[in-house]
Design an enzyme around this catalytic site. Structure first.
Site, PDB file in Angstrom:
ATOM      1  N   ILE A 193       0.943  -1.286   0.110  1.00 25.91           N
ATOM      2  CA  ILE A 193      -0.130  -0.209  -0.040  1.00 25.91           C
ATOM      3  C   ILE A 193       0.982   0.952  -0.189  1.00 25.91           C
ATOM      4  CG2 ILE A 193      -1.993  -0.897   1.142  1.00 25.91           C
ATOM      5  CD1 ILE A 193      -1.163   0.111   3.498  1.00 25.91           C
ATOM      6  N   HIS A 245      -4.036  -4.847  -3.319  1.00 26.47           N
ATOM      7  CA  HIS A 245      -4.551  -4.257  -1.578  1.00 26.47           C
ATOM      8  C   HIS A 245      -4.654  -2.769  -1.094  1.00 26.47           C
ATOM      9  CE1 HIS A 245      -2.983  -8.844  -0.263  1.00 26.47           C
ATOM     10  NE2 HIS A 245      -3.392  -8.360  -0.942  1.00 26.47           N
ATOM     11  N   CYS A 250     -14.781   7.057   1.896  1.00 31.29           N
ATOM     12  CA  CYS A 250     -15.609   7.322   2.690  1.00 31.29           C
ATOM     13  C   CYS A 250     -17.048   6.004   2.515  1.00 31.29           C
ATOM     14  CB  CYS A 250     -16.401   8.444   2.078  1.00 31.29           C
ATOM     15  SG  CYS A 250     -17.881   9.064   2.962  1.00 31.29           S
ATOM     16  N   CYS A 254     -15.609  14.161   5.861  1.00 35.84           N
ATOM     17  CA  CYS A 254     -15.589  13.518   4.452  1.00 35.84           C
ATOM     18  C   CYS A 254     -15.890  14.985   3.349  1.00 35.84           C
ATOM     19  CB  CYS A 254     -16.496  12.893   3.967  1.00 35.84           C
ATOM     20  SG  CYS A 254     -16.611  11.932   1.837  1.00 35.84           S
ATOM     21  N   GLU A 295      14.089 -15.325   1.505  1.00 31.83           N
ATOM     22  CA  GLU A 295      13.825 -16.862   1.739  1.00 31.83           C
ATOM     23  C   GLU A 295      13.131 -17.657   0.665  1.00 31.83           C
ATOM     24  OE1 GLU A 295      12.977 -16.262   5.594  1.00 31.83           O
ATOM     25  OE2 GLU A 295      15.071 -15.298   6.533  1.00 31.83           O
TER      26      GLU A 295
HETATM   27  C1  BJW Z   1      12.474  -9.594   1.539  1.00 33.50           C
HETATM   28  C2  BJW Z   1      13.378  -8.953   2.315  1.00 33.50           C
HETATM   29  C3  BJW Z   1      14.020  -8.073   1.044  1.00 33.50           C
HETATM   30  C4  BJW Z   1      12.298  -9.043   3.181  1.00 33.50           C
HETATM   31  N1  BJW Z   1      14.992  -8.277   0.191  1.00 33.50           N
HETATM   32  N2  BJW Z   1      12.736  -9.847  -0.105  1.00 33.50           N
HETATM   33  C5  BJW Z   1      -7.558 -20.289   4.209  1.00 33.50           C
HETATM   34  C6  BJW Z   1      -7.030 -20.642   3.360  1.00 33.50           C
HETATM   35  C7  BJW Z   1      -6.567 -19.712   2.374  1.00 33.50           C
HETATM   36  C8  BJW Z   1      -6.980 -18.702   2.418  1.00 33.50           C
HETATM   37  C9  BJW Z   1      -8.177 -18.032   3.403  1.00 33.50           C
HETATM   38  C10 BJW Z   1      -8.163 -19.102   4.280  1.00 33.50           C
HETATM   39  N3  BJW Z   1      -8.879 -18.779   5.530  1.00 33.50           N
HETATM   40  C11 BJW Z   1      -8.344 -17.064   4.315  1.00 33.50           C
HETATM   41  C12 BJW Z   1      -8.053 -16.894   3.598  1.00 33.50           C
HETATM   42  C13 BJW Z   1      -8.454 -16.001   2.728  1.00 33.50           C
HETATM   43  C14 BJW Z   1      -7.356 -14.540   3.350  1.00 33.50           C
HETATM   44  C15 BJW Z   1      -6.272 -15.488   3.556  1.00 33.50           C
HETATM   45  O1  BJW Z   1      -5.005 -15.535   2.404  1.00 33.50           O
HETATM   46  N4  BJW Z   1      -6.266 -15.839   4.711  1.00 33.50           N
HETATM   47  C16 BJW Z   1      -4.038 -16.764   4.673  1.00 33.50           C
HETATM   48  C17 BJW Z   1      -3.707 -15.592   5.774  1.00 33.50           C
HETATM   49  C18 BJW Z   1      -4.417 -17.772   5.217  1.00 33.50           C
HETATM   50  N5  BJW Z   1      -7.301 -13.468   2.157  1.00 33.50           N
HETATM   51  C19 BJW Z   1      -8.514 -12.415   1.836  1.00 33.50           C
HETATM   52  O2  BJW Z   1      -9.052 -12.421   2.875  1.00 33.50           O
HETATM   53  C20 BJW Z   1      -8.163 -11.885   0.740  1.00 33.50           C
HETATM   54  N6  BJW Z   1      -9.619 -11.312   0.240  1.00 33.50           N
HETATM   55  C21 BJW Z   1     -10.417 -12.445  -0.584  1.00 33.50           C
HETATM   56  O3  BJW Z   1      -9.797 -13.431  -0.042  1.00 33.50           O
HETATM   57  O4  BJW Z   1     -10.886 -12.279  -1.369  1.00 33.50           O
HETATM   58  C22 BJW Z   1     -11.827 -13.097  -1.397  1.00 33.50           C
HETATM   59  C23 BJW Z   1     -11.869 -13.595  -2.834  1.00 33.50           C
HETATM   60  C24 BJW Z   1     -11.535 -15.031  -3.508  1.00 33.50           C
HETATM   61  C25 BJW Z   1     -11.265 -15.292  -4.333  1.00 33.50           C
HETATM   62  C26 BJW Z   1     -10.568 -13.658  -5.433  1.00 33.50           C
HETATM   63  C27 BJW Z   1      -9.881 -13.117  -5.028  1.00 33.50           C
HETATM   64  C28 BJW Z   1     -10.669 -13.373  -3.995  1.00 33.50           C
HETATM   65  C29 BJW Z   1      -8.046 -10.022   1.960  1.00 33.50           C
HETATM   66  C30 BJW Z   1      -6.111 -10.908   1.604  1.00 33.50           C
HETATM   67  C31 BJW Z   1      -6.103  -8.869   2.198  1.00 33.50           C
HETATM   68  C32 BJW Z   1      -4.404  -8.470   3.251  1.00 33.50           C
HETATM   69  N7  BJW Z   1      -4.242  -7.230   3.370  1.00 33.50           N
HETATM   70  C33 BJW Z   1      -3.129  -6.913   3.753  1.00 33.50           C
HETATM   71  C34 BJW Z   1      -3.239  -5.891   4.573  1.00 33.50           C
HETATM   72  C35 BJW Z   1      -3.216  -4.727   4.036  1.00 33.50           C
HETATM   73  C36 BJW Z   1      -3.383  -3.175   3.938  1.00 33.50           C
HETATM   74  C37 BJW Z   1      -1.915  -3.122   4.932  1.00 33.50           C
HETATM   75  O5  BJW Z   1      -0.614  -3.433   4.214  1.00 33.50           O
HETATM   76  O6  BJW Z   1      -1.916  -2.724   5.686  1.00 33.50           O
HETATM   77  O7  BJW Z   1      -1.633  -7.435   2.970  1.00 33.50           O
HETATM   78  S1  BJW Z   1      -2.205  -8.097   4.851  1.00 33.50           S
HETATM   79  C38 BJW Z   1      -0.992  -8.079   4.342  1.00 33.50           C
HETATM   80  O8  BJW Z   1      -0.383 -10.257   3.744  1.00 33.50           O
HETATM   81  C39 BJW Z   1      -0.324  -7.213   3.412  1.00 33.50           C
HETATM   82  C40 BJW Z   1      -0.125  -7.876   2.791  1.00 33.50           C
HETATM   83  O9  BJW Z   1       0.002  -6.977   1.183  1.00 33.50           O
HETATM   84  C41 BJW Z   1       0.177  -9.184   2.516  1.00 33.50           C
HETATM   85  C42 BJW Z   1       1.016 -10.141   2.046  1.00 33.50           C
HETATM   86  O10 BJW Z   1       2.161  -9.887   2.904  1.00 33.50           O
HETATM   87  P1  BJW Z   1       3.918  -9.723   1.502  1.00 33.50           P
HETATM   88  O11 BJW Z   1       4.194  -9.008   1.614  1.00 33.50           O
HETATM   89  O12 BJW Z   1       3.652 -11.403   0.998  1.00 33.50           O
HETATM   90  O13 BJW Z   1       4.583  -9.451   3.145  1.00 33.50           O
HETATM   91  P2  BJW Z   1       5.236 -10.538   4.287  1.00 33.50           P
HETATM   92  O14 BJW Z   1       5.401 -10.376   5.825  1.00 33.50           O
HETATM   93  O15 BJW Z   1       4.551 -11.429   4.709  1.00 33.50           O
HETATM   94  O16 BJW Z   1       6.218 -11.408   3.246  1.00 33.50           O
HETATM   95  C43 BJW Z   1       7.243 -10.217   3.172  1.00 33.50           C
HETATM   96  C44 BJW Z   1       8.632 -11.378   1.923  1.00 33.50           C
HETATM   97  O17 BJW Z   1       9.774 -10.749   1.607  1.00 33.50           O
HETATM   98  C45 BJW Z   1       8.930 -12.497   3.219  1.00 33.50           C
HETATM   99  O18 BJW Z   1       8.972 -13.147   1.978  1.00 33.50           O
HETATM  100  C46 BJW Z   1      10.648 -12.239   3.273  1.00 33.50           C
HETATM  101  O19 BJW Z   1      11.671 -13.542   3.036  1.00 33.50           O
HETATM  102  C47 BJW Z   1      10.901 -10.854   2.426  1.00 33.50           C
HETATM  103  N8  BJW Z   1      11.983 -10.050   2.335  1.00 33.50           N
HETATM  104  N9  BJW Z   1      12.976  -8.783   2.944  1.00 33.50           N
HETATM  105  C48 BJW Z   1      13.338  -9.336  -0.811  1.00 33.50           C
HETATM  106  N10 BJW Z   1      15.643  -7.277   1.921  1.00 33.50           N
END
Ligand code: BJW
Length: 245
Positions: free
Chosen positions: A103, A119, A127, A146, A214
């Site tokens: 974001i 995201h 709003c 708003c 990783e």
């Molecule tokens: C480096 C580095 C360096 C470090 N160089 N690399 C059960 C099974 C399956 C799915 C679900 C389930 N129960 C619920 C769900 C769905 C749920 C979900 O996935 N849950 C799981 C946790 C199980 N998902 C949702 O609810 C989503 N919506 C949805 O599914 O709607 C229905 C749908 C159906 C069908 C089609 C489409 C939609 C919504 C998910 C919303 C996520 N929101 C967040 C917060 C957003 C706002 C904010 O920023 O605050 O998004 S959560 C957070 O995680 C954020 C991120 O975008 C997201 C991913 O994280 P990311 O970017 O991968 O970060 P990290 O920290 O996890 O990883 C960092 C990586 O960087 C690591 O690999 C490091 O190694 C690496 N790294 N330093 C290179 N220097």
């Protein structure tokens, strides 16, 4: 290039790139799930669900206000990995789509234009009363008015929380179905639907590459993997793609 050219990069093919928090780590922004990441300090269910916002809007606003202020800090700037993706967008003769889960605005500050924020965006507010989406760089409070409809209490960060539908999914799935190369950068592969994109692209015949510090979680859909900090491995990868043309 043919879409079955596994192991060699396309010369003029369609590329989809997915980025996660890891690409912005070396710009000074925390990831979520690494040691000392955001989720080690706050609970997801307290700040990143619609239920949390309904229950305690002040707490959720405080979490995003702090991150919005952090993103405004002068030291937080795009890094070499963000810039390498701009060079790729500008010099690659085929189609490119950059899909970010982040974001922050570091991709656009670097100069990326073909970009989807699946995201949402920290510098936008939405709003709940009038559904308007507007640029927003200051703190949000429950008393904030708003500018679109003059109601108070309805403005929330324009971000996608757990249980909400990510943005522009039709466009993303179409690009995945059509792509020749899929590259995931700095994402742990734990959050769906983004975690399933590599499998979608692989099933559609694309070459799939992971660039990460990783290896990501779960069964891998990546044909190729390069490990290291994004500021080193992303410019190297882009340079190779462009020099192989
Ligand atoms: C480096 C580095 C360096 C470090 N160089 N690399 C059960 C099974 C399956 C799915 C679900 C389930 N129960 C619920 C769900 C769905 C749920 C979900 O996935 N849950 C799981 C946790 C199980 N998902 C949702 O609810 C989503 N919506 C949805 O599914 O709607 C229905 C749908 C159906 C069908 C089609 C489409 C939609 C919504 C998910 C919303 C996520 N929101 C967040 C917060 C957003 C706002 C904010 O920023 O605050 O998004 S959560 C957070 O995680 C954020 C991120 O975008 C997201 C991913 O994280 P990311 O970017 O991968 O970060 P990290 O920290 O996890 O990883 C960092 C990586 O960087 C690591 O690999 C490091 O190694 C690496 N790294 N330093 C290179 N220097």
């Amino acid at each position: 290039m043919t879409r079955s050219d596994f192991g060699s990069p396309p010369r003029d093919g369609r590329i989809v790139i997915l980025t996660g928090a890891g690409i912005s780590k070396e710009s000074g922004l925390d990831t979520f799930r690494d040691a000392n990441g955001l989720w080690s300090r706050v609970r997801i269910e307290d700040v990143a669900t619609p239920e949390a916002f309904a229950r305690d809007p002040a707490r959720v606003q405080a979490f995003y206000n702090a991150r919005r202020r952090g993103l405004r800090e002068a030291a937080v700037t795009p890094n070499a990995a963000h810039r390498a993706l701009v060079a790729l967008e500008q010099r690659w003769p085929g189609e490119i789509l950059l899909v970010t889960q982040n974001i922050d605005d570091l991709h656009e500050r670097a100069g990326s234009e073909k970009l989807i924020h699946m995201h949402g965006e920290l510098f936008k507010a939405r709003c709940l009363a009038c559904a308007g989406i507007m640029d927003w760089r200051d703190d949000l409070e429950s008393t904030t008015l708003c500018p679109g409809c003059n109601s108070t209490g309805g403005l929330r960060p324009h971000v996608v929380w757990f249980g909400e539908m990510p943005l522009e999914m039709d466009r993303i799935y179409q690009a995945l179905a059509d792509c020749d190369l899929f590259v995931a950068i700095g994402t742990s592969g734990t959050v769906y639907p983004a975690a399933g994109f590599a499998m979608e692209a692989l099933a559609a015949g694309a070459h799939t590459v992971e660039l990460n510090l990783e290896p990501s979680a779960g069964p891998s859909a990546f044909a190729e993997r390069r490990l290291g900090p994004a500021t080193r491995i992303v410019p190297d990868f882009v340079e190779r793609l462009l020099s192989d043309r």
